[in-house]
Design a protein around this motif. Structure first.
Motif, PDB file in Angstrom:
ATOM      1  N   ALA A 132       0.821  -1.220   0.000  1.00 51.26           N
ATOM      2  CA  ALA A 132       0.000   0.000   0.000  1.00 51.26           C
ATOM      3  C   ALA A 132       0.847   1.259   0.000  1.00 51.26           C
ATOM      4  CB  ALA A 132      -0.927  -0.009   1.215  1.00 51.26           C
ATOM      5  N   ALA A 133       2.091   1.164   0.493  1.00 49.37           N
ATOM      6  CA  ALA A 133       2.986   2.326   0.510  1.00 49.37           C
ATOM      7  C   ALA A 133       3.781   2.459  -0.783  1.00 49.37           C
ATOM      8  CB  ALA A 133       3.936   2.223   1.700  1.00 49.37           C
ATOM      9  N   GLY A 134       3.581   1.510  -1.721  1.00 54.04           N
ATOM     10  CA  GLY A 134       4.307   1.557  -2.987  1.00 54.04           C
ATOM     11  C   GLY A 134       5.665   0.903  -2.945  1.00 54.04           C
ATOM     12  N   GLU A 135       6.018   0.250  -1.836  1.00 52.97           N
ATOM     13  CA  GLU A 135       7.319  -0.414  -1.731  1.00 52.97           C
ATOM     14  C   GLU A 135       7.288  -1.769  -2.427  1.00 52.97           C
ATOM     15  OE1 GLU A 135       9.064  -0.729   2.080  1.00 52.97           O
ATOM     16  OE2 GLU A 135       8.642   1.344   2.662  1.00 52.97           O
ATOM     17  N   VAL A 136       8.393  -2.135  -3.064  1.00 52.26           N
ATOM     18  CA  VAL A 136       8.513  -3.436  -3.720  1.00 52.26           C
ATOM     19  C   VAL A 136       8.677  -4.513  -2.650  1.00 52.26           C
ATOM     20  CG1 VAL A 136       9.942  -4.862  -5.224  1.00 52.26           C
ATOM     21  CG2 VAL A 136       9.478  -2.481  -5.840  1.00 52.26           C
ATOM     22  N   VAL A 137       7.742  -5.473  -2.637  1.00 52.94           N
ATOM     23  CA  VAL A 137       7.787  -6.553  -1.638  1.00 52.94           C
ATOM     24  C   VAL A 137       7.854  -7.928  -2.285  1.00 52.94           C
ATOM     25  CG1 VAL A 137       6.603  -5.174   0.101  1.00 52.94           C
ATOM     26  CG2 VAL A 137       5.260  -6.615  -1.463  1.00 52.94           C
ATOM     27  N   GLY A 138       7.828  -7.972  -3.619  1.00 51.94           N
ATOM     28  CA  GLY A 138       7.941  -9.242  -4.338  1.00 51.94           C
ATOM     29  C   GLY A 138       8.382  -8.971  -5.765  1.00 51.94           C
ATOM     30  N   ALA A 139       9.026  -9.951  -6.381  1.00 53.49           N
ATOM     31  CA  ALA A 139       9.496  -9.777  -7.759  1.00 53.49           C
ATOM     32  C   ALA A 139       9.546 -11.115  -8.464  1.00 53.49           C
ATOM     33  CB  ALA A 139      10.881  -9.129  -7.777  1.00 53.49           C
ATOM     34  N   THR A 140       9.281 -11.084  -9.780  1.00 54.33           N
ATOM     35  CA  THR A 140       9.302 -12.274 -10.622  1.00 54.33           C
ATOM     36  C   THR A 140      10.053 -11.970 -11.904  1.00 54.33           C
ATOM     37  OG1 THR A 140       7.061 -12.758  -9.844  1.00 54.33           O
ATOM     38  CG2 THR A 140       7.890 -14.097 -11.647  1.00 54.33           C
ATOM     39  N   HIS A 141      10.875 -12.913 -12.339  1.00 53.14           N
ATOM     40  CA  HIS A 141      11.558 -12.823 -13.633  1.00 53.14           C
ATOM     41  C   HIS A 141      11.137 -14.033 -14.457  1.00 53.14           C
ATOM     42  CE1 HIS A 141      15.515 -13.092 -16.136  1.00 53.14           C
ATOM     43  NE2 HIS A 141      14.623 -12.338 -16.752  1.00 53.14           N
ATOM     44  N   VAL A 142      10.463 -13.799 -15.575  1.00 52.59           N
ATOM     45  CA  VAL A 142       9.994 -14.869 -16.447  1.00 52.59           C
ATOM     46  C   VAL A 142      10.341 -14.500 -17.880  1.00 52.59           C
ATOM     47  CG1 VAL A 142       7.693 -13.839 -16.637  1.00 52.59           C
ATOM     48  CG2 VAL A 142       7.985 -16.278 -17.111  1.00 52.59           C
ATOM     49  N   PHE A 143      10.640 -15.506 -18.708  1.00 56.68           N
ATOM     50  CA  PHE A 143      10.905 -15.229 -20.121  1.00 56.68           C
ATOM     51  C   PHE A 143      10.501 -16.447 -20.934  1.00 56.68           C
ATOM     52  CE2 PHE A 143      14.961 -16.429 -18.040  1.00 56.68           C
ATOM     53  CZ  PHE A 143      15.234 -17.616 -18.678  1.00 56.68           C
ATOM     54  N   LEU A 144      10.510 -16.306 -22.249  1.00 60.35           N
ATOM     55  CA  LEU A 144      10.199 -17.419 -23.132  1.00 60.35           C
ATOM     56  C   LEU A 144      11.467 -18.204 -23.447  1.00 60.35           C
ATOM     57  CD1 LEU A 144       7.694 -15.930 -25.743  1.00 60.35           C
ATOM     58  CD2 LEU A 144       7.187 -17.317 -23.726  1.00 60.35           C
ATOM     59  N   TYR A 168       9.504 -19.584 -18.796  1.00 56.29           N
ATOM     60  CA  TYR A 168      10.405 -20.064 -17.758  1.00 56.29           C
ATOM     61  C   TYR A 168      10.456 -19.038 -16.633  1.00 56.29           C
ATOM     62  CZ  TYR A 168      14.281 -22.238 -15.355  1.00 56.29           C
ATOM     63  OH  TYR A 168      15.042 -22.843 -14.387  1.00 56.29           O
ATOM     64  N   VAL A 169      10.029 -19.444 -15.450  1.00 56.65           N
ATOM     65  CA  VAL A 169      10.088 -18.577 -14.271  1.00 56.65           C
ATOM     66  C   VAL A 169      11.486 -18.729 -13.688  1.00 56.65           C
ATOM     67  CG1 VAL A 169       9.076 -17.991 -12.053  1.00 56.65           C
ATOM     68  CG2 VAL A 169       7.619 -18.903 -13.879  1.00 56.65           C
ATOM     69  N   ASN A 170      12.333 -17.759 -13.964  1.00 59.11           N
ATOM     70  CA  ASN A 170      13.741 -17.841 -13.594  1.00 59.11           C
ATOM     71  C   ASN A 170      13.980 -17.474 -12.142  1.00 59.11           C
ATOM     72  OD1 ASN A 170      16.581 -18.108 -14.149  1.00 59.11           O
ATOM     73  ND2 ASN A 170      16.703 -15.872 -14.221  1.00 59.11           N
ATOM     74  N   LYS A 171      13.283 -16.460 -11.665  1.00 58.17           N
ATOM     75  CA  LYS A 171      13.443 -16.011 -10.281  1.00 58.17           C
ATOM     76  C   LYS A 171      12.093 -15.561  -9.740  1.00 58.17           C
ATOM     77  CE  LYS A 171      18.220 -14.324 -10.690  1.00 58.17           C
ATOM     78  NZ  LYS A 171      18.834 -15.253  -9.691  1.00 58.17           N
TER      79      LYS A 171
END
Length: 303
Positions: A215-227, A233-236
């Motif tokens: 809600a404060a706009g802070e990054v609390v999760g991240a995903t790296h996916v590509f073809l 492929y979910v890399n991270k």
């Protein structure tokens, strides 16, 4: 482990960026022979080799039959080794030579152990087991099968998913490295090395990198996916520790699967291992194990 001689007529040299295509050809042939499918593409190799910390002249070796590259090895981290031998050149003693090269190179670099991840029961696994390399952990490749339902996983109120922006780079690097270092015994990657494998990976598009904000706009999760061919492929994937247990990871996975499918992927894949404790999460969202791997290692001080 003393280094045995290579078969007569074979030569060796360090690899360069001009060797990406022949290295890929060896990897693809080995994957087809061992797995029955191809998992690696050129961007995977370039993403690794373009890292500022990589010194190919010091940490790689190629084995050549005439002008043709038939095998290679790379010390890719303090205790991480990669090696492949083209299937047409198996049973010539090349793999044994590469294993000894990795031990000697790790010792030279100051590492007390060197390890490699191998298809369980495959030719490389059997070879290294015979050479005294011992299991460290188990790893799995998983897939969300073609046609599987991607169930909606709404975020909790106040949270949002969006594409990564340059302003998020340090936060995403910190979050994902913190998450992986909870169970991985290695040094923290520099921001520059991390970037080479993530947002500077060849072919990267905006949808490949997604973040969850609170809600404060802070990054609390991240995903790296590509073809990767016809697969996503979910890399991270990682969630900040104080935000776990809210269902964010399930929402991020569903988002990654849907994005990959929207961009042409028939399936979505990822890899995990026994150190993470995450296998159950992936199975609960419908993924199934497609192959099992063993990470084997050997001391460089007693061989």
């Amino acid at each position: 482990m003393s280094t045995p001689p290579l078969p007569r007529g074979l030569t060796t040299r360090s690899l360069t960026l001009e060797d990406v295509a022949p290295v890929l050809a060896v990897m693809v042939a080995e994957e087809q022979a061992e797995l029955g499918r191809v998992e690696t593409d050129e961007a995977d190799i370039l993403g690794d080799w373009q890292r500022p910390s990589v010194d190919l002249a010091r940490t790689t070796v190629g084995v050549l039959d005439g002008e043709a590259l038939v095998a290679y090895a790379e010390m890719a981290g303090a205790d991480v080794g990669y090696a492949n031998v083209h299937p047409e050149h198996h049973r010539r003693g090349i793999g044994t030579w590469l294993a000894a090269w990795l031990v000697a190179k790790a010792r030279e670099e100051g590492s007390t152990v060197i390890g490699a991840q191998l298809l369980e029961g495959g030719s490389a696994d059997r070879l290294l087991a015979s050479l005294g390399w011992e299991p460290r952990w188990t790893a799995w490749d998983l897939t969300l099968p073609e046609g599987a339902e991607i169930a909606a996983q709404p975020l909790p109120p106040g949270y949002a998913l969006r594409d990564l922006t340059p302003d998020d780079h340090v936060a995403v690097w910190t979050l994902l490295e913190d998450a992986f270092l909870e169970w991985s015994d290695r040094e923290r990657q520099s921001l520059e090395d991390f970037a080479s494998r993530v947002w500077l990976r060849p072919g990267t598009e905006p949808w490949h990198l997604r973040v969850v904000t609170d809600a404060a706009g802070e990054v609390v999760g991240a995903t790296h996916v590509f073809l990767a061919g016809e697969d996503g492929y979910v890399n991270k994937i990682g969630v900040r520790p104080d935000q776990r247990g809210l269902g964010l990871a399930r929402s991020m996975l569903a988002d990654a699967f849907a994005a990959a499918r929207a961009h042409g992927a028939a399936r979505s894949n990822l890899a995990t291992d026994s150190r993470t404790g995450a296998l159950g999460l992936y199975e609960r969202v419908g993924m199934v194990v497609t192959s099992t791997w063993v990470n084997r290692a050997i001391s460089t001080t007693t061989t």
